[in-house]
Scaffold this active site. Structure first.
Site, PDB file in Angstrom:
ATOM      1  N   SER A 102       0.833  -1.196   0.000  1.00 27.72           N
ATOM      2  CA  SER A 102       0.000   0.000   0.000  1.00 27.72           C
ATOM      3  C   SER A 102       0.877   1.260   0.000  1.00 27.72           C
ATOM      4  CB  SER A 102      -0.969  -0.054   1.184  1.00 27.72           C
ATOM      5  OG  SER A 102      -1.981   0.919   1.074  1.00 27.72           O
ATOM      6  N   ASP A 152     -10.251  -4.195  -5.586  1.00 27.01           N
ATOM      7  CA  ASP A 152      -9.595  -3.293  -4.644  1.00 27.01           C
ATOM      8  C   ASP A 152     -10.333  -1.952  -4.659  1.00 27.01           C
ATOM      9  OD1 ASP A 152      -7.856  -1.493  -3.314  1.00 27.01           O
ATOM     10  OD2 ASP A 152      -6.128  -2.710  -3.856  1.00 27.01           O
ATOM     11  N   HIS A 183      -8.245  -4.776  -0.931  1.00 28.17           N
ATOM     12  CA  HIS A 183      -6.953  -4.133  -0.683  1.00 28.17           C
ATOM     13  C   HIS A 183      -6.125  -4.897   0.348  1.00 28.17           C
ATOM     14  CE1 HIS A 183      -4.376  -0.662  -1.316  1.00 28.17           C
ATOM     15  NE2 HIS A 183      -4.215  -0.522  -0.017  1.00 28.17           N
TER      16      HIS A 183
END
Length: 208
Positions: A102, A152, A183
């Site tokens: 991320s 996502d 995610h």
């Protein structure tokens, strides 16, 4: 920078540098890195920016909107730290594999965009395109694994595909592994990344 270094049992292997997601710390991804390359030395780094008390690697203006000036500054700051860490821990220049999730994948991606000889390979888990409109560093032959979610909510499929194309355009051997876990990191994604690393000579013990 706040970090932790764990010396591995096989000094021939590249050192895995981990970059956590928003709210994480320098230890979050160490278990993942151990799975990816057993025996390798590990360097976990904590981001220098706080957002509502949560560590990040650079500021953002809103969800999915990066503060690009800060991102560029933090990218150069991270490069300087990695240079210093290499000297401190006796790591050969460029003998790093980036592992980021991320926000951490985004700073790792920016490092790839800016510096051609920093990483031997990179595992980017749920990244976005860090910067647009710049000439990327020469990445010929650098393997890059991109883990992405078909569903996502933070990263659109088109953005993942754009990142893959940008990296390939700079010469990287970039490929995407798709899952349907949103995610989040998934077991399948980790297994795919481990298998991918094994296929590249010199990146893991099993490939030597």
């Amino acid at each position: 920078m706040n970090h932790v270094f764990r010396k591995g049992t096989d000094e021939r292997l590249p050192v895995l540098v981990t970059f956590h997601g928003t709210g994480g710390n320098e230890r979050d991804l160490l278990p993942l890195a151990e799975m990816l390359s057993p025996g390798a030395s590990l360097l976990g780094v904590r981001g220098n920016v706080l957002e509502n008390g949560m560590p990040r690697f650079f500021r953002r203006l809103a969800e999915g909107v990066f503060d690009e000036e800060d991102l560029v500054f933090r990218t150069h700051e991270m490069k300087q730290f990695l240079n210093e860490a290499a000297e401190q821990y006796g790591i050969a220049p460029g003998n790093f594999i980036a592992v980021g999730y991320s926000n951490g994948a985004n700073i790792a991606g920016s490092l790839l965009f800016h510096y051609s000889a920093l990483f031997k390979a990179a595992v980017l888990l749920h990244p976005m395109v860090p910067l647009r409109g710049m000439k990327l560093a020469e990445l010929k032959g650098v393997p890059v694994f991109i883990g992405a979610g078909t569903n996502d909510p933070l990263v659109r499929r088109e953005e993942t595909e754009e990142l893959e194309q940008l990296l390939q355009g700079a010469g990287a051997e970039a490929s995407v592994y798709w899952s349907n876990q949103g995610h989040r990191l998934s077991t399948g994604e980790v297994e795919a990344a481990r298998g991918w690393l094994r296929k590249h000579d010199g990146l893991t013990a099993l490939s030597q």
